[in-house]
Design an enzyme around this catalytic site. Structure first.
Site, PDB file in Angstrom:
ATOM      1  N   SER A   1       0.860  -1.175   0.000  1.00  0.00           N
ATOM      2  CA  SER A   1       0.000   0.000   0.000  1.00  0.00           C
ATOM      3  C   SER A   1       0.899   1.228   0.000  1.00  0.00           C
ATOM      4  CB  SER A   1      -0.867  -0.038   1.264  1.00  0.00           C
ATOM      5  OG  SER A   1      -1.572   1.171   1.414  1.00  0.00           O
TER       6      SER A   1
ATOM      7  N   LYS B   1      -2.868   4.977  -2.678  1.00  0.00           N
ATOM      8  CA  LYS B   1      -3.825   5.815  -1.977  1.00  0.00           C
ATOM      9  C   LYS B   1      -4.219   6.941  -2.918  1.00  0.00           C
ATOM     10  CE  LYS B   1      -3.914   3.829   2.086  1.00  0.00           C
ATOM     11  NZ  LYS B   1      -5.161   3.364   2.726  1.00  0.00           N
TER      12      LYS B   1
ATOM     13  N   ASP C   1      -7.127   3.054  -3.181  1.00  0.00           N
ATOM     14  CA  ASP C   1      -7.848   3.160  -1.907  1.00  0.00           C
ATOM     15  C   ASP C   1      -8.094   4.630  -1.608  1.00  0.00           C
ATOM     16  OD1 ASP C   1      -8.917   2.943   0.617  1.00  0.00           O
ATOM     17  OD2 ASP C   1      -7.171   1.963   1.525  1.00  0.00           O
TER      18      ASP C   1
ATOM     19  N   GLU D   1     -11.093   0.773  -3.493  1.00  0.00           N
ATOM     20  CA  GLU D   1     -11.369   0.528  -2.077  1.00  0.00           C
ATOM     21  C   GLU D   1     -11.997   1.753  -1.420  1.00  0.00           C
ATOM     22  OE1 GLU D   1      -7.864  -0.966  -0.159  1.00  0.00           O
ATOM     23  OE2 GLU D   1      -8.663  -0.755   1.867  1.00  0.00           O
TER      24      GLU D   1
ATOM     25  N   ASP E   1     -13.831  -1.367   2.974  1.00  0.00           N
ATOM     26  CA  ASP E   1     -12.913  -1.470   4.123  1.00  0.00           C
ATOM     27  C   ASP E   1     -13.647  -0.872   5.327  1.00  0.00           C
ATOM     28  OD1 ASP E   1     -10.940  -0.997   6.055  1.00  0.00           O
ATOM     29  OD2 ASP E   1      -9.484  -0.105   4.713  1.00  0.00           O
TER      30      ASP E   1
ATOM     31  N   GLY F   1      -4.338  -4.093   6.374  1.00  0.00           N
ATOM     32  CA  GLY F   1      -3.461  -3.859   7.514  1.00  0.00           C
ATOM     33  C   GLY F   1      -3.624  -2.471   8.076  1.00  0.00           C
TER      34      GLY F   1
HETATM   35  O1  OSB Z   1      -7.202   2.006   4.481  1.00  0.00           O
HETATM   36  O2  OSB Z   1      -6.110   0.223   4.223  1.00  0.00           O
HETATM   37  C1  OSB Z   1      -6.222   1.333   4.744  1.00  0.00           C
HETATM   38  C2  OSB Z   1      -3.118   2.092   6.832  1.00  0.00           C
HETATM   39  C3  OSB Z   1      -3.680   2.767   7.898  1.00  0.00           C
HETATM   40  C4  OSB Z   1      -5.030   3.013   7.887  1.00  0.00           C
HETATM   41  C5  OSB Z   1      -5.831   2.558   6.836  1.00  0.00           C
HETATM   42  C6  OSB Z   1      -5.261   1.859   5.785  1.00  0.00           C
HETATM   43  C7  OSB Z   1      -3.870   1.655   5.776  1.00  0.00           C
HETATM   44  C8  OSB Z   1      -3.164   1.031   4.670  1.00  0.00           C
HETATM   45  C9  OSB Z   1      -1.825   0.384   4.945  1.00  0.00           C
HETATM   46  O3  OSB Z   1      -3.555   1.041   3.521  1.00  0.00           O
HETATM   47  C10 OSB Z   1      -1.954  -1.069   5.150  1.00  0.00           C
HETATM   48  C11 OSB Z   1      -0.705  -1.686   5.717  1.00  0.00           C
HETATM   49  O4  OSB Z   1       0.257  -1.845   4.966  1.00  0.00           O
HETATM   50  O5  OSB Z   1      -0.681  -2.015   6.926  1.00  0.00           O
HETATM   51 MG    MG Z   2      -8.384   0.885   3.135  1.00  0.00          MG
END
Ligand code: OSB
Ligand code: MG
Length: 375
Positions: A136, A164, A189, A214, A239, A291
């Site tokens: 991510s 993102k 996302d 997402e 999510d 995550g």
């Molecule tokens: O929306 O998936 C998400 C991290 C913090 C809060 C929300 C998200 C995320 C990530 C990173 O996308 C996921 C990871 O690598 O742990």
């Molecule tokens: Mg997410």
């Protein structure tokens, strides 16, 4: 019959190797609560991976601490339980606060699996010897910096890239990435940054052969997502909106999404994560493991749950070196060509490194059964 006599909570801070920016927050370090449960003949560790601020979901490190200390610890200390179903029933009256619950529940799974001599992934019903991961990637200062990041993780062998997005960092960025990398598995996302008024922008994303989009709309919405999904070819993946197996069932039934991101902490723990998985599997909805920048304890739990058969898409469970120069567990959790192997030892499969944890602890509290019972 396990009985928890003592619960230790601590806030541990780890610096990120690079700041991480989403549409809803920017982080340079993470403060997670580690939960240790202890009884006469067992002990286990859990991690509460709540963000420190309420910009992803309503919970924060502070609310998790309060709920753990004042309600969850009080509900379980000194009580008998022998399965995780029985454990969670002890705190069923506590509504919501799922990140807080997930931290305690994880420690209990670890304790149960350790004392039974079984690896956690086996206890959960996992079937994969290893999982495949993507990364991510946060919002960056320029597309060139983003290209550097993408190049690096593709070179390391990660299986897909998640970008993102946010208004101002969306269609044109995705277009450039797709032009440069026509073949990669790519998804985005939005962390709830759009509304149905942004339909033209979201429709434009349909041209880039994305695996999924997402959480484009509000964190608490499923209804508008139905309208959006009907207007898009690309699958929507939820999510933030999914907190339970019941939420997943309803979202799928009304057509709000075609894919679900399962996060252990967002749904209140491994047991509910497994239930979300089961609901999705029964309806042929693919899932993947999301995550929250977990430290090694929470990351080990993610690795274990992602071994269930319905996790057919690469997840966000990268090696912890993507985020942390020095994690708090041994062995470290690392990916090899984008794959992470199950730990074949009892429990979560990782040992907390106590002196590192100690050195990074900001706050600590020990709650004992007797102290609670005698007031
Ligand atoms: O929306 O998936 C998400 C991290 C913090 C809060 C929300 C998200 C995320 C990530 C990173 O996308 C996921 C990871 O690598 O742990
Ligand atoms: Mg997410």
């Amino acid at each position: 019959m396990p009985r928890i006599d003592r619960i230790e909570l601590r806030i541990v801070r780890l610096p990120l190797v690079r700041p991480f920016q989403t549409s809803s927050s920017r982080k340079a370090h993470l403060d997670h609560i580690l939960v240790r449960v202890e009884g006469e003949s067992f002990a286990g560790w859990g991690e509460c991976a709540s963000p420190s601020d309420p910009y992803y979901c309503p919970e924060t490190t502070g609310t998790c601490w309060q709920i753990l200390e004042d309600f969850l610890a009080a509900a379980v200390l000194g009580r008998d339980w022998s399965t995780i179903e029985e454990l969670t029933a002890l705190y069923r009256p506590v509504k919501g606060n799922r990140f807080a619950k997930a931290g305690l529940e994880m420690a209990c799974w670890d304790a149960l699996a350790r004392s039974s001599g079984i690896p956690l992934h086996r206890m959960l019903g996992g079937t994969r010897p290893k999982i495949f991961s993507g990364v991510s990637l946060g919002i960056e200062s320029s597309v060139d910096v983003l290209f550097e990041q993408i190049g690096r993780y593709l070179d390391e062998g990660y299986r897909r890239i998640k970008l993102k997005i946010a208004p101002g960092w969306d269609v044109e960025v995705v277009r450039k990435v797709r032009e440069r990398y026509p073949e990669i598995l790519l998804q985005v996302d939005a962390n709830s940054a759009y509304t149905l008024d942004d339909l033209p922008t979201l429709r434009a994303l349909d041209d880039f052969d994305l695996l999924l989009i997402e959480q484009p709309l509000a964190h608490d919405d499923i209804i508008d997502h139905v309208r959006l999904q009907a207007a898009l070819k690309t699958p929507i993946c939820l999510d933030e909106s999914i907190h339970s197996a019941e939420d997943a069932r309803k979202a799928i039934e009304i057509g709000a999404c075609r894919i679900i991101n399962i996060k252990v902490s967002r749904v209140g723990g491994l047991l509910e994560a497994k239930r979300v998985h089961d609901v999705c599997q029964a309806r042929s909805i693919p899932v993947w493991c999301g995550g929250m920048h977990e430290f090694g304890i929470g990351r080990a739990a993610n690795v274990a749950i992602a071994s269930l058969p319905g996790f057919t898409l690469p997840g966000d469970v990268s090696g912890s070196d993507k985020y942390y120069a020095e994690d708090i567990v041994d062995p470290p959790i690392l990916a090899d060509r984008g794959a992470i192997a199950m730990f074949e030892v009892p429990g979560l499969g990782v040992e907390p490194i106590l002196d590192r944890i100690e050195a990074r602890t900001l706050r600590r509290q020990s709650i004992e059964r007797n102290a609670r019972m005698t007031g």
